[in-house]
Design an enzyme around this catalytic site. Structure first.
Site, PDB file in Angstrom:
ATOM      1  N   THR A  78      -2.521   4.099   1.118  1.00  0.00           N
ATOM      2  CA  THR A  78      -2.895   3.266   0.021  1.00  0.00           C
ATOM      3  C   THR A  78      -4.426   2.857   0.399  1.00  0.00           C
ATOM      4  O   THR A  78      -5.379   2.725  -0.442  1.00  0.00           O
ATOM      5  CB  THR A  78      -2.093   2.173   0.052  1.00  0.00           C
ATOM      6  OG1 THR A  78      -0.886   2.451  -0.256  1.00  0.00           O
ATOM      7  CG2 THR A  78      -2.458   1.050  -1.129  1.00  0.00           C
ATOM      8  N   GLY A 126      -5.693  -9.323   1.581  1.00  0.00           N
ATOM      9  CA  GLY A 126      -6.246  -8.258   0.441  1.00  0.00           C
ATOM     10  C   GLY A 126      -7.611  -8.433   0.102  1.00  0.00           C
ATOM     11  O   GLY A 126      -8.437  -8.382   0.976  1.00  0.00           O
ATOM     12  N   ASP A 172       4.792  -9.133   8.895  1.00  0.00           N
ATOM     13  CA  ASP A 172       3.326  -8.824   8.296  1.00  0.00           C
ATOM     14  C   ASP A 172       2.578 -10.290   8.132  1.00  0.00           C
ATOM     15  O   ASP A 172       1.582 -10.400   8.544  1.00  0.00           O
ATOM     16  CB  ASP A 172       3.578  -8.303   6.995  1.00  0.00           C
ATOM     17  CG  ASP A 172       2.073  -8.089   6.278  1.00  0.00           C
ATOM     18  OD1 ASP A 172       1.376  -7.071   6.748  1.00  0.00           O
ATOM     19  OD2 ASP A 172       1.871  -8.878   5.307  1.00  0.00           O
ATOM     20  N   LYS A 178      -0.875 -11.703  10.133  1.00  0.00           N
ATOM     21  CA  LYS A 178      -1.796 -12.550   9.479  1.00  0.00           C
ATOM     22  C   LYS A 178      -2.222 -13.823   9.861  1.00  0.00           C
ATOM     23  O   LYS A 178      -3.162 -14.478  10.074  1.00  0.00           O
ATOM     24  CB  LYS A 178      -1.588 -12.412   7.921  1.00  0.00           C
ATOM     25  CG  LYS A 178      -1.755 -11.069   7.477  1.00  0.00           C
ATOM     26  CD  LYS A 178      -1.136 -10.942   5.940  1.00  0.00           C
ATOM     27  CE  LYS A 178      -0.981  -9.567   5.374  1.00  0.00           C
ATOM     28  NZ  LYS A 178      -0.431  -9.140   4.205  1.00  0.00           N
ATOM     29  N   GLY A 210      -2.512  -4.062  -2.412  1.00  0.00           N
ATOM     30  CA  GLY A 210      -2.530  -3.162  -3.307  1.00  0.00           C
ATOM     31  C   GLY A 210      -4.181  -2.451  -3.265  1.00  0.00           C
ATOM     32  O   GLY A 210      -4.959  -2.970  -2.175  1.00  0.00           O
TER      33      GLY A 210
HETATM   34  N1  HSE Z   1       2.369  -5.274   3.004  1.00  0.00           N
HETATM   35  C1  HSE Z   1       1.309  -6.095   2.746  1.00  0.00           C
HETATM   36  C2  HSE Z   1       1.742  -7.317   1.910  1.00  0.00           C
HETATM   37  C3  HSE Z   1      -0.019  -5.514   2.379  1.00  0.00           C
HETATM   38  O1  HSE Z   1       2.621  -7.125   1.027  1.00  0.00           O
HETATM   39  O2  HSE Z   1       1.071  -8.235   1.657  1.00  0.00           O
HETATM   40  C4  HSE Z   1      -1.154  -6.043   2.404  1.00  0.00           C
HETATM   41  O3  HSE Z   1      -1.619  -6.773   3.512  1.00  0.00           O
END
Ligand code: HSE
Length: 397
Positions: A11, A128, A195, A199, A297
């Site tokens: 992606t 993102g 995830d 972060k 995305g």
């Molecule tokens: N899998 C992560 C999310 C992608 O859904 O936020 C972006 O870091």
């Protein structure tokens, strides 16, 4: 002509190639020279308009002196770590969206970049397409940052939104998030909070200046949230959201965690839906500042990566303010933080009152859902021991 390489063509890698091609004119105007993708490292060759750039030989990229920036879009740690070290050692800037690698080995890669006088930049690793790490380290630089919190995972926010809006089943909503390219290769990382955990570690590292080890951060995802909790919360004027939170403790320590929260519907975070993320920074001079946008995305993430490529080339000689100490001492248990708690129990209001004294009842129909006064997580655990707890969440004040 400035040449770059992309490692990985999922992606993020695909998005970077597209943004460089589609926004070529804007990028050239800002850089003063055209930017060109010279090579794309893949494990297996695929049919794509970028097919002629693909190689499976990293050494070719490593030894190509014309390639000045490498975008690591492989994800995970092993190969990504090895290639990042080799690219930095070869004197190339490295840009990435790889939150796992940055959270686990970021300080070490930043130190290597410093020694080699190049940049290691990772704006896309958090939020993102939302600019958040640059504002945190540059625009808020005159503040002591006391707290960072927010909705940091697009996939889980998408799932929760679909459950509330259309009563979608968890598994169907997850499949949609995967089809849209939001989810991690292994979506358990999204659903179980890993995830968001990575972060919040990166945000905490930069906000507080010390390494926060992902392994030490308690995380809870959304897999145990039931539609019942979502509906009880909604009727009482709250939304359920997965938050990552990092706090500077009064004694100088630091804490961080990821967990679902009840958010009052008049709080701006309650209106953050679908794949959108929002991050709040609390500085001692600014107070709270909120950043909002698409958290996952292809193109939003690629936007942040390509901006970092441009910055790596323009920053002269390097971005000095990005970095933190590897010393992780001073991490405290988030159970010491005080907040109101939501409980749903198999039992009566009398049972709830016996355990917690005065509570605010949200629903009573065989089960009882209620909010406590502000208490520490430790007290919430201790006082609820006698109850048959069906679910428990923190409430954002
Ligand atoms: N899998 C992560 C999310 C992608 O859904 O936020 C972006 O870091």
């Amino acid at each position: 002509m400035i040449q770059i390489a992309i490692l990985g063509f999922g992606t993020v890698g695909t998005g970077v190639a597209k943004v460089v091609a589609e926004n070529a004119r804007q990028i050239e105007r800002k850089l003063g020279e055209p930017l060109q993708v010279k090579a794309i490292l893949v494990r297996s060759f695929k049919d794509s308009p970028f097919r002629q750039l693909m190689t499976d030989d990293f050494q070719r990229i490593e030894e190509d002196g014309a390639i000045r920036v490498v975008v690591e879009a492989i994800g995970g740690v092993e190969a990504a770590y090895d290639y990042t070290k080799r690219a930095l050692s070869a004197g190339k800037h490295v840009v990435t969206a790889n939150k796992q690698l940055v959270a686990e080995r970021g300080w070490e890669l930043l130190a290597l970049a410093r020694r080699k006088n190049v940049n290691y930049l990772f704006e896309a690793s958090v939020g993102g397409g939302i600019p958040i790490l640059h504002p945190l380290t540059q625009c808020m630089a005159a503040n002591r940052i006391d707290e960072v919190y927010g909705i940091l995972n697009g996939t889980t926010n998408y799932i929760l939104t679909r459950m509330v809006r259309t009563g979608a089943f968890f598994s169907d909503a997850l499949r949609e998030a995967q089809a849209k390219g939001y989810a991690e290769a292994d979506p358990t990382a999204d659903v179980e909070g890993l995830d968001a955990g990575r972060k919040i570690c990166i945000l905490a590292d930069l906000a507080f200046g010390h390494q926060v080890d992902p392994d030490g951060v308690p995380i809870e995802g959304i897999s145990r949230i039931s539609l019942r909790d979502v509906k009880v919360a909604q009727r009482a004027g709250y939304r359920v959201k997965l938050l990552g939170r990092a706090v500077r403790m009064p004694g100088g320590g630091r804490t961080a965690y990821v967990a679902p929260h009840l958010i009052p519907e008049d709080n701006p975070l309650a209106g953050v839906e679908d794949v959108f993320n929002a991050v709040v920074l609390r500085g001692n001079a600014t107070g709270e500042v909120m950043f909002y946008g698409r958290g996952a995305g292809e193109l939003p993430t690629a936007s942040a990566c390509v901006a970092d490529v441009m910055e790596a080339l323009q920053a002269s000689p390097r971005r000095e303010e990005i970095g933190w100490s590897p010393d992780s001492a001073g991490f405290e248990d988030p159970l010491d933080l005080q907040t109101r708690y939501y409980f749903r129990i198999e039992g009566s209001l009398a049972d709830a009152a016996m355990a917690f004294g005065q509570v605010e009842v949200l629903s009573e129909d065989g089960e009882t859902a209620f909010l406590t006064d502000p208490i520490t997580g430790r007290d919430a655990q201790r006082q609820s021991r006698s109850l048959n707890v069906l679910s428990c969440m923190r409430v954002l004040a």
